[in-house]
Motif scaffolding. Structure first.
Motif: not given
Length: 203
Positions: A109-121
């Motif tokens: 569930h975490t790796n295939f269905f949970q979108p995450v955002m990553q800090l760019q700036e």
């Protein structure tokens, strides 16, 4: 990529922790390049060092008394563990098996269905901090775009992704959580003191 693996261990002896790390390595769809641990004796020992040297894994550790060294890992303690498992205490082998079964379901569930955002700036203007994040993506999507997967791994993960039923997966996760919480160690309720004989007195 934000790929998450979890593994519950029966005790923190170095052989059991080492076996758990090996098992996680077998599950990962990519090659481990490094391993960074805290300073516990379950990690800082000759066995784990020899294992990393054998498999050409760079082994590093956090600095003593520098709690922020693993900040990006520690912040996952809530989202990846406590929010889903809670804070109960578990002391039985059955609870350990249930917890690892739950972790196995959460892996998908975490790796295939949970979108995450990553800090760019991140910029600061006085007391205000402005953060810019990238487009939300699942760890699986980030892994595909990283270019590090072999063609065989890409095919295997694509087949896995197509075969995962998200609704049933959520039901199975909820059922495993209920089974786990039923096996938590509960503190005994305090007993009421027996009624005293004789005439009560005021202190």
């Amino acid at each position: 990529t934000g790929w998450v693996e979890r593994q519950a261990v029966w005790g923190k002896t170095q052989d059991r922790v080492g076996a758990a790390l090996h098992e996680i390595g077998q599950r990962l769809p990519f090659t481990r390049l490094g391993l960074d641990s805290d300073n516990g004796a379950e990690f800082i020992n000759h066995d784990l060092l020899a294992y990393c040297q054998k498999h050409q894994i760079t082994f590093t550790r956090s600095r003593p008394y520098k709690k922020n060294d693993n900040a990006h890992v520690e912040e996952k303690n809530w989202t990846a563990v406590r929010r889903l498992v809670g804070y109960d205490r578990y002391t039985s082998r059955l609870a350990l098996e249930t917890l690892n079964r739950l972790y196995g379901l959460l892996r998908w569930h975490t790796n295939f269905f949970q979108p995450v955002m990553q800090l760019q700036e991140k910029t600061r203007n006085g007391a205000k901090v402005h953060k810019v994040y990238d487009t939300p993506q699942t760890p699986y999507q980030r892994l595909l775009k990283s270019g590090i997967l072999s063609p065989q791994k890409q095919i295997a993960l694509a087949a896995t992704s197509r075969g995962l039923p998200p609704v049933r997966l959520l039901r199975d996760i909820a059922a495993a959580q209920e089974q786990l919480w039923a096996r938590a160690e509960r503190a005994p309720r305090p007993q009421r003191p027996p009624a005293s004989d004789g005439i009560p007195t005021n202190a």
